[in-house]
Scaffold this motif. Structure first.
Motif, PDB file in Angstrom:
ATOM      1  N   LEU A 198       0.867  -1.179   0.000  1.00 21.42           N
ATOM      2  CA  LEU A 198       0.000   0.000   0.000  1.00 21.42           C
ATOM      3  C   LEU A 198       0.904   1.229   0.000  1.00 21.42           C
ATOM      4  CD1 LEU A 198      -2.680   1.497   0.214  1.00 21.42           C
ATOM      5  CD2 LEU A 198      -2.583   1.205   2.704  1.00 21.42           C
ATOM      6  N   ALA A 199       0.890   1.964  -1.090  1.00 16.12           N
ATOM      7  CA  ALA A 199       1.711   3.175  -1.207  1.00 16.12           C
ATOM      8  C   ALA A 199       0.822   4.405  -1.205  1.00 16.12           C
ATOM      9  CB  ALA A 199       2.530   3.130  -2.505  1.00 16.12           C
ATOM     10  N   LEU A 239      -0.466  12.530   2.401  1.00 13.23           N
ATOM     11  CA  LEU A 239      -1.188  12.024   3.563  1.00 13.23           C
ATOM     12  C   LEU A 239      -2.327  12.911   4.036  1.00 13.23           C
ATOM     13  CD1 LEU A 239       1.700  10.506   5.716  1.00 13.23           C
ATOM     14  CD2 LEU A 239       0.183   9.372   4.093  1.00 13.23           C
ATOM     15  N   GLU A 240      -2.290  14.193   3.754  1.00 13.44           N
ATOM     16  CA  GLU A 240      -3.336  15.080   4.260  1.00 13.44           C
ATOM     17  C   GLU A 240      -3.760  16.068   3.171  1.00 13.44           C
ATOM     18  OE1 GLU A 240      -4.124  18.264   7.898  1.00 13.44           O
ATOM     19  OE2 GLU A 240      -2.196  17.270   7.767  1.00 13.44           O
ATOM     20  N   PRO A 241      -4.725  15.655   2.330  1.00  9.91           N
ATOM     21  CA  PRO A 241      -5.490  14.411   2.320  1.00  9.91           C
ATOM     22  C   PRO A 241      -4.683  13.287   1.665  1.00  9.91           C
ATOM     23  CG  PRO A 241      -6.176  15.774   0.489  1.00  9.91           C
ATOM     24  CD  PRO A 241      -5.187  16.594   1.274  1.00  9.91           C
ATOM     25  N   PRO A 242      -5.103  12.030   1.836  1.00 15.14           N
ATOM     26  CA  PRO A 242      -4.354  10.940   1.221  1.00 15.14           C
ATOM     27  C   PRO A 242      -4.510  10.913  -0.295  1.00 15.14           C
ATOM     28  CG  PRO A 242      -6.322  10.109   2.329  1.00 15.14           C
ATOM     29  CD  PRO A 242      -6.210  11.558   2.686  1.00 15.14           C
ATOM     30  N   PHE A 243      -3.409  10.590  -0.988  1.00 11.62           N
ATOM     31  CA  PHE A 243      -3.425  10.453  -2.447  1.00 11.62           C
ATOM     32  C   PHE A 243      -2.887   9.075  -2.820  1.00 11.62           C
ATOM     33  CE2 PHE A 243      -4.360  14.827  -2.789  1.00 11.62           C
ATOM     34  CZ  PHE A 243      -4.614  15.151  -4.127  1.00 11.62           C
ATOM     35  N   ALA A 244      -3.608   8.413  -3.716  1.00  8.11           N
ATOM     36  CA  ALA A 244      -3.106   7.167  -4.294  1.00  8.11           C
ATOM     37  C   ALA A 244      -2.050   7.518  -5.321  1.00  8.11           C
ATOM     38  CB  ALA A 244      -4.245   6.392  -4.954  1.00  8.11           C
ATOM     39  N   PRO A 245      -0.960   6.766  -5.398  1.00  7.95           N
ATOM     40  CA  PRO A 245       0.101   7.087  -6.342  1.00  7.95           C
ATOM     41  C   PRO A 245      -0.322   6.796  -7.779  1.00  7.95           C
ATOM     42  CG  PRO A 245       0.551   4.980  -5.329  1.00  7.95           C
ATOM     43  CD  PRO A 245      -0.671   5.530  -4.637  1.00  7.95           C
ATOM     44  N   GLY A 246       0.196   7.602  -8.690  1.00  7.21           N
ATOM     45  CA  GLY A 246      -0.072   7.382 -10.104  1.00  7.21           C
ATOM     46  C   GLY A 246       1.209   7.389 -10.901  1.00  7.21           C
ATOM     47  N   HIS A 247       1.073   7.651 -12.196  1.00  5.52           N
ATOM     48  CA  HIS A 247       2.212   7.713 -13.109  1.00  5.52           C
ATOM     49  C   HIS A 247       3.048   6.435 -12.987  1.00  5.52           C
ATOM     50  CE1 HIS A 247       0.895  11.756 -13.855  1.00  5.52           C
ATOM     51  NE2 HIS A 247       1.073  12.100 -12.598  1.00  5.52           N
ATOM     52  N   TRP A 248       4.319   6.581 -12.629  1.00  2.00           N
ATOM     53  CA  TRP A 248       5.244   5.439 -12.650  1.00  2.00           C
ATOM     54  C   TRP A 248       5.413   4.736 -11.305  1.00  2.00           C
ATOM     55  CZ3 TRP A 248       6.132  10.491 -13.961  1.00  2.00           C
ATOM     56  CH2 TRP A 248       6.669  11.300 -12.944  1.00  2.00           C
ATOM     57  N   ILE A 249       4.860   5.274 -10.213  1.00  2.00           N
ATOM     58  CA  ILE A 249       5.101   4.663  -8.902  1.00  2.00           C
ATOM     59  C   ILE A 249       4.522   3.247  -8.789  1.00  2.00           C
ATOM     60  CG2 ILE A 249       4.600   4.811  -6.425  1.00  2.00           C
ATOM     61  CD1 ILE A 249       5.191   7.757  -6.528  1.00  2.00           C
ATOM     62  N   PRO A 250       3.268   2.997  -9.202  1.00  7.36           N
ATOM     63  CA  PRO A 250       2.810   1.593  -9.171  1.00  7.36           C
ATOM     64  C   PRO A 250       3.689   0.677 -10.011  1.00  7.36           C
ATOM     65  CG  PRO A 250       0.948   3.087  -9.437  1.00  7.36           C
ATOM     66  CD  PRO A 250       2.183   3.918  -9.613  1.00  7.36           C
ATOM     67  N   GLU A 251       4.198   1.199 -11.111  1.00 11.46           N
ATOM     68  CA  GLU A 251       5.081   0.420 -11.985  1.00 11.46           C
ATOM     69  C   GLU A 251       6.429   0.158 -11.309  1.00 11.46           C
ATOM     70  OE1 GLU A 251       6.496   0.636 -16.667  1.00 11.46           O
ATOM     71  OE2 GLU A 251       5.635   2.404 -15.687  1.00 11.46           O
ATOM     72  N   SER A 292       1.205  -3.494  -6.190  1.00  5.61           N
ATOM     73  CA  SER A 292       0.668  -2.223  -5.731  1.00  5.61           C
ATOM     74  C   SER A 292      -0.847  -2.341  -5.567  1.00  5.61           C
ATOM     75  CB  SER A 292       0.995  -1.115  -6.739  1.00  5.61           C
ATOM     76  OG  SER A 292       0.518   0.131  -6.283  1.00  5.61           O
ATOM     77  N   LEU A 293      -1.342  -2.043  -4.357  1.00  5.88           N
ATOM     78  CA  LEU A 293      -2.754  -2.248  -4.054  1.00  5.88           C
ATOM     79  C   LEU A 293      -3.647  -1.127  -4.557  1.00  5.88           C
ATOM     80  CD1 LEU A 293      -2.583  -3.724  -0.438  1.00  5.88           C
ATOM     81  CD2 LEU A 293      -2.832  -4.922  -2.618  1.00  5.88           C
ATOM     82  N   ILE A 294      -3.107   0.086  -4.688  1.00  9.95           N
ATOM     83  CA  ILE A 294      -3.915   1.202  -5.187  1.00  9.95           C
ATOM     84  C   ILE A 294      -3.074   2.014  -6.172  1.00  9.95           C
ATOM     85  CG2 ILE A 294      -5.362   1.379  -3.121  1.00  9.95           C
ATOM     86  CD1 ILE A 294      -3.649   3.776  -2.258  1.00  9.95           C
ATOM     87  N   GLY A 295      -3.755   2.833  -6.953  1.00  6.84           N
ATOM     88  CA  GLY A 295      -3.070   3.672  -7.923  1.00  6.84           C
ATOM     89  C   GLY A 295      -3.018   3.007  -9.282  1.00  6.84           C
ATOM     90  N   ALA A 296      -3.089   3.831 -10.321  1.00  8.98           N
ATOM     91  CA  ALA A 296      -3.093   3.335 -11.694  1.00  8.98           C
ATOM     92  C   ALA A 296      -1.772   3.682 -12.368  1.00  8.98           C
ATOM     93  CB  ALA A 296      -4.249   3.948 -12.478  1.00  8.98           C
ATOM     94  N   ALA A 297      -1.054   2.655 -12.825  1.00  8.53           N
ATOM     95  CA  ALA A 297       0.195   2.895 -13.555  1.00  8.53           C
ATOM     96  C   ALA A 297      -0.099   3.705 -14.811  1.00  8.53           C
ATOM     97  CB  ALA A 297       0.833   1.565 -13.929  1.00  8.53           C
TER      98      ALA A 297
END
Length: 302
Positions: free
Chosen positions: A171-172, A176-188, A197-202
């Motif tokens: 879970l990345a 944190l305030e507010p929480p953001f799901a990672p995008g771009h290259w982080i899930p990759e 990676s449990l959340i976020g769209a590559a």
């Protein structure tokens, strides 16, 4: 050729290519490598983030976007004085760096407008390709080919090392305030390092999510990489959200499997994401990478 960089990752790309002797100016946010820090700064942020919590920064960003349409402004006089032939900017995120439209607006006022190269990477491969873009624009395609081959080889070595190993559920969170799901290259990056990676769209955008969306996930690993934060800032931010983080990832925190990361190795679309992947792999699969993760990049949090 005289190069001006309005993007921290572009500055790092210029140095990775060995073209630092052509760099004449940088942005307000450029902080690496140290050798670049004495160059003139061409931009500034519309508020001072020093001492603000992530929630207060979020509020200031929203205010600036509403009032000005941008968090940053370009120093027109410094831009004219630097006399660049090439300006490196970005189209990935209006909050992270000076957006391309603002650069074109500033350049249009110059008597001899330079070329503007907008880097628009959303995936690992696009980050590597942007290195070649800069090299080509600087008239050094051979340097681009050599450098991109080296970066791809490092990523491939990690993928091969973790290919047959179990994948921890990660879970990345990128804010944190507010929480953001990672995008771009982080899930990759997580996938390349041998995790799930449990959340976020590559390849997609980072998105704000309610805490309720991640409660009860109980991941194997918790990764906290607040965008724009160095390790100590990330740790302080995590400490402020300690109650929520312990509740949503009890096994990971109790087992020493929660970590904070230096965002320059995760959120920036530059060559240091490769070191970020290597650090992630060493954290997720220490048996495959003896010595563990580089603690200047990724450090344990509890």
């Amino acid at each position: 050729m005289r190069i001006a960089s309005l993007l921290s990752s572009a500055t790092e790309i210029v140095y990775e290519l060995g073209l630092e002797d052509r760099l004449v100016a940088i942005s307000h946010e450029c902080d690496w490598p140290p050798e670049a820090l004495g160059l003139p700064r061409l931009s500034r942020v519309r508020f001072d983030p020093a001492g603000l919590t992530s929630g207060e920064i979020d509020a200031e960003v929203r205010r600036c976007m509403l009032e000005f349409g941008s968090v940053y402004e370009i120093d027109a006089r410094a831009l004219a004085d630097s006399r660049p032939d090439l300006i490196l900017t970005q189209a990935v995120c209006e909050v992270c760096a000076v957006p391309t439209p603002s650069v074109h607006e500033a350049v249009a006022r110059l008597s001899d407008p330079p070329r503007v190269l907008s880097l628009d990477a959303h995936t690992l491969e696009e980050i590597v390709a942007s290195v070649a873009q800069v090299a080509d624009a600087a008239g050094e395609p051979a340097r681009g080919e050599e450098t991109t081959a080296r970066l791809r080889a490092r990523i491939s070595r990690v993928r091969e090392a973790v290919a047959d190993r179990p994948r921890p559920r990660v879970l990345a969170l990128e804010w944190l305030e507010p929480p953001f799901a990672p995008g771009h290259w982080i899930p990759e990056m997580i996938e390349a390092a041998g995790g799930e990676s449990l959340i976020g769209a590559a390849g997609g955008h980072s998105v704000e999510i309610p805490w309720a969306d991640v409660e009860g996930m109980d991941p194997d690993r918790l990764l906290l990489v607040p965008c724009g934060y160095a390790l100590e800032q990330a740790r302080e931010d995590a400490d402020r959200a300690r109650g929520r983080l312990h509740a949503l990832a009890p096994r990971a925190v109790a087992g020493g499997d929660a970590a904070v990361g230096h965002s320059a190795y995760f959120s920036r679309s530059g060559p240091r994401v490769v070191a970020g992947i290597e650090a992630l792999a060493a954290w997720l699969h220490p048996d495959a990478f003896p010595g563990g993760a580089d603690e200047a990049i990724l450090a344990r949090w509890s």
